[in-house]
Enzyme design. Structure first.
Site, PDB file in Angstrom:
ATOM      1  N   GLY A  34      11.748  -4.766  25.786  1.00  0.00           N
ATOM      2  CA  GLY A  34      12.853  -4.031  26.396  1.00  0.00           C
ATOM      3  C   GLY A  34      14.140  -4.831  26.397  1.00  0.00           C
ATOM      4  O   GLY A  34      15.212  -4.286  26.646  1.00  0.00           O
TER       5      GLY A  34
ATOM      6  N   ASN B 200      15.925   1.544  25.407  1.00  0.00           N
ATOM      7  CA  ASN B 200      15.808   2.276  26.676  1.00  0.00           C
ATOM      8  C   ASN B 200      14.439   2.948  26.742  1.00  0.00           C
ATOM      9  O   ASN B 200      14.073   3.698  25.841  1.00  0.00           O
ATOM     10  CB  ASN B 200      16.919   3.326  26.785  1.00  0.00           C
TER      11      ASN B 200
ATOM     12  N   HIS C 143      26.582   0.102  34.148  1.00  0.00           N
ATOM     13  CA  HIS C 143      25.418  -0.692  34.573  1.00  0.00           C
ATOM     14  C   HIS C 143      25.741  -1.517  35.804  1.00  0.00           C
ATOM     15  O   HIS C 143      26.905  -1.734  36.138  1.00  0.00           O
ATOM     16  CB  HIS C 143      24.950  -1.610  33.435  1.00  0.00           C
TER      17      HIS C 143
ATOM     18  N   LYS D  78      24.438  -7.345  34.679  1.00  0.00           N
ATOM     19  CA  LYS D  78      24.096  -7.202  33.249  1.00  0.00           C
ATOM     20  C   LYS D  78      25.008  -8.114  32.429  1.00  0.00           C
ATOM     21  O   LYS D  78      26.231  -8.050  32.553  1.00  0.00           O
ATOM     22  CB  LYS D  78      24.243  -5.744  32.808  1.00  0.00           C
TER      23      LYS D  78
ATOM     24  N   GLY E 103      22.364  -1.830  24.922  1.00  0.00           N
ATOM     25  CA  GLY E 103      21.616  -1.508  23.701  1.00  0.00           C
ATOM     26  C   GLY E 103      21.524   0.000  23.506  1.00  0.00           C
ATOM     27  O   GLY E 103      21.561   0.498  22.378  1.00  0.00           O
TER      28      GLY E 103
HETATM   29  P1  NAP Z   1      16.448 -10.602  34.882  1.00  0.00           P
HETATM   30  O1  NAP Z   1      16.257 -10.081  36.269  1.00  0.00           O
HETATM   31  O2  NAP Z   1      17.425 -11.718  34.643  1.00  0.00           O
HETATM   32  O3  NAP Z   1      14.992 -11.015  34.356  1.00  0.00           O
HETATM   33  C1  NAP Z   1      14.746 -11.802  33.234  1.00  0.00           C
HETATM   34  C2  NAP Z   1      13.635 -12.765  33.601  1.00  0.00           C
HETATM   35  O4  NAP Z   1      13.196 -13.440  32.416  1.00  0.00           O
HETATM   36  C3  NAP Z   1      14.113 -13.838  34.594  1.00  0.00           C
HETATM   37  O5  NAP Z   1      13.156 -13.996  35.627  1.00  0.00           O
HETATM   38  C4  NAP Z   1      14.167 -15.066  33.696  1.00  0.00           C
HETATM   39  O6  NAP Z   1      14.004 -16.274  34.388  1.00  0.00           O
HETATM   40  C5  NAP Z   1      13.007 -14.793  32.766  1.00  0.00           C
HETATM   41  N1  NAP Z   1      12.965 -15.650  31.588  1.00  0.00           N
HETATM   42  C6  NAP Z   1      13.954 -16.419  31.038  1.00  0.00           C
HETATM   43  N2  NAP Z   1      13.482 -17.066  29.944  1.00  0.00           N
HETATM   44  C7  NAP Z   1      12.191 -16.715  29.801  1.00  0.00           C
HETATM   45  C8  NAP Z   1      11.169 -17.063  28.868  1.00  0.00           C
HETATM   46  N3  NAP Z   1      11.407 -17.894  27.845  1.00  0.00           N
HETATM   47  N4  NAP Z   1       9.937 -16.516  29.019  1.00  0.00           N
HETATM   48  C9  NAP Z   1       9.681 -15.680  30.048  1.00  0.00           C
HETATM   49  N5  NAP Z   1      10.604 -15.315  30.965  1.00  0.00           N
HETATM   50  C10 NAP Z   1      11.850 -15.817  30.845  1.00  0.00           C
HETATM   51  O7  NAP Z   1      16.896  -9.430  33.879  1.00  0.00           O
HETATM   52  P2  NAP Z   1      16.500  -7.874  33.963  1.00  0.00           P
HETATM   53  O8  NAP Z   1      17.537  -7.120  34.703  1.00  0.00           O
HETATM   54  O9  NAP Z   1      15.068  -7.747  34.353  1.00  0.00           O
HETATM   55  O10 NAP Z   1      16.696  -7.458  32.441  1.00  0.00           O
HETATM   56  C11 NAP Z   1      15.932  -8.092  31.412  1.00  0.00           C
HETATM   57  C12 NAP Z   1      16.281  -7.465  30.070  1.00  0.00           C
HETATM   58  O11 NAP Z   1      15.830  -6.111  30.046  1.00  0.00           O
HETATM   59  C13 NAP Z   1      17.783  -7.408  29.742  1.00  0.00           C
HETATM   60  O12 NAP Z   1      17.960  -7.702  28.374  1.00  0.00           O
HETATM   61  C14 NAP Z   1      18.158  -5.962  30.024  1.00  0.00           C
HETATM   62  O13 NAP Z   1      19.258  -5.524  29.256  1.00  0.00           O
HETATM   63  C15 NAP Z   1      16.882  -5.282  29.568  1.00  0.00           C
HETATM   64  N6  NAP Z   1      16.626  -3.922  30.092  1.00  0.00           N
HETATM   65  C16 NAP Z   1      16.077  -3.046  29.226  1.00  0.00           C
HETATM   66  C17 NAP Z   1      15.721  -1.785  29.641  1.00  0.00           C
HETATM   67  C18 NAP Z   1      15.058  -0.850  28.657  1.00  0.00           C
HETATM   68  O14 NAP Z   1      14.696   0.286  29.034  1.00  0.00           O
HETATM   69  N7  NAP Z   1      14.860  -1.289  27.402  1.00  0.00           N
HETATM   70  C19 NAP Z   1      15.935  -1.389  30.969  1.00  0.00           C
HETATM   71  C20 NAP Z   1      16.508  -2.314  31.856  1.00  0.00           C
HETATM   72  C21 NAP Z   1      16.835  -3.594  31.403  1.00  0.00           C
HETATM   73  P3  NAP Z   1      15.352 -17.081  34.862  1.00  0.00           P
HETATM   74  O15 NAP Z   1      16.069 -16.167  35.795  1.00  0.00           O
HETATM   75  O16 NAP Z   1      14.757 -18.292  35.525  1.00  0.00           O
HETATM   76  O17 NAP Z   1      16.139 -17.370  33.614  1.00  0.00           O
END
Ligand code: NAP
Length: 261
Positions: free
Chosen positions: A95, A121, A149, A153, A159
């Site tokens: 995602g 998404n 958003h 973000k 995306g």
């Molecule tokens: P977030 O709260 O910052 O979560 C990301 C997590 O990944 C954090 O806990 C981070 O740790 C961790 N992380 C960093 N490096 C890592 C590694 N090498 N291995 C495993 N975990 C690691 O972000 P979020 O809001 O959940 O969003 C995450 C992504 O999903 C973004 O790219 C967002 O655009 C995307 N997204 C996609 C959709 C979809 O439907 N496709 C929907 C919503 C969001 P640290 O904080 O310690 O760095």
């Protein structure tokens, strides 16, 4: 037998929600959680999930890799997580947003032993919004995409917005030129995407993920809007992808194929 699934980014906003959704589905078994910021912590505390798992700091620390890993992390992290999945024959459901065409080409070469699905998404309504925008595109000469958003973000445009514009540009090449001759505030007309379609990214506290596609032709406009009010909106799509990724060889972009769209 239940499909074993792990989560990269298990302590993140999306990752923690994904852990709960996977654990709640009887056809799936949550067997791994990876997040360097929460290494060694009980998943129960990090993600509020009924599980005895401990969060691993990196995939290399997992004793038995699961059949599927779900990735909701950051761009750089996801690049190396996907390389690990490909090297270890683990299916990837992704995602994380922001990949370039070069990334996708690299993944297409790497995923030979397992499959990879990347969806900008996972919300069913957003997937329909993209499809409706693509269907509408040939009937309008002007279009702009506004995405909204939450204020944490880090990448823009989203995306989803980029994929929407790519699909609209592929569906029609008869877009009217931008009439702007003077931009008093730089960027006021947004970013120029494929087909010259403008994309505007709003970052706003209180919001989750929203998008409006505006299309116009003589005497009429069409607005196609989707709102995700809560991260639970993405979960049915993630769970579906985790169950069906084994059927999709190579690299698949978008969830559409699983919805027969
Ligand atoms: P977030 O709260 O910052 O979560 C990301 C997590 O990944 C954090 O806990 C981070 O740790 C961790 N992380 C960093 N490096 C890592 C590694 N090498 N291995 C495993 N975990 C690691 O972000 P979020 O809001 O959940 O969003 C995450 C992504 O999903 C973004 O790219 C967002 O655009 C995307 N997204 C996609 C959709 C979809 O439907 N496709 C929907 C919503 C969001 P640290 O904080 O310690 O760095």
């Amino acid at each position: 037998m239940a499909v074993s699934v792990g989560v990269f980014g298990a302590a993140g906003r999306m990752g923690a929600t994904v852990c709960r959704a996977l654990a709640d589905d009887p056809a799936l078994e949550l067997t791994a959680a990876v997040d360097p910021g929460a290494a060694g912590e009980p998943l129960r505390r990090v993600a509020g999930v009924a599980s005895d798992l401990e969060v691993a700091g990196k995939a290399e620390h997992l004793e038995t890799p699961p059949q599927v890993m779900v990735d909701f992390t950051h761009l750089e992290a996801a690049r190396s997580n996907l390389a690990w999945c490909a090297d270890n024959g683990v299916h990837a459901v992704v995602g994380t947003t922001g990949f370039t065409e070069e990334d996708l080409d690299r993944f297409r070469s790497a995923f030979t032993r397992s499959n990879c699905l990347i969806a900008p998404n996972f919300a069913i309504g957003a997937i329909l919004m993209m499809r409706f925008a693509e269907l509408a595109a040939p009937w309008f000469e002007t279009a702009e995409v506004l995405e909204f958003h939450h204020d944490a973000k880090v990448d823009s445009p989203s995306g989803t917005a980029l994929r929407t514009v790519e699909r609209m540009a592929a569906a029609s090449d008869e877009w009217a030129p931008d009439p702007t001759t003077t931009e008093v505030v730089p960027g006021a007309r947004g970013g120029e995407g494929p087909g010259g379609i403008r994309v505007h990214a709003v970052r706003m506290r209180g919001m989750v993920a929203h998008q409006e596609v505006l299309l116009g032709t003589a005497g009429q406009t069409l607005s196609i809007r989707h709102d995700s009010y809560d991260r639970s909106s993405f979960m049915p799509g993630v769970v579906l992808a985790a169950k069906r990724i084994g059927e999709l060889p190579g690299v698949t972009i978008g969830l559409d194929v699983l919805l027969d769209l």
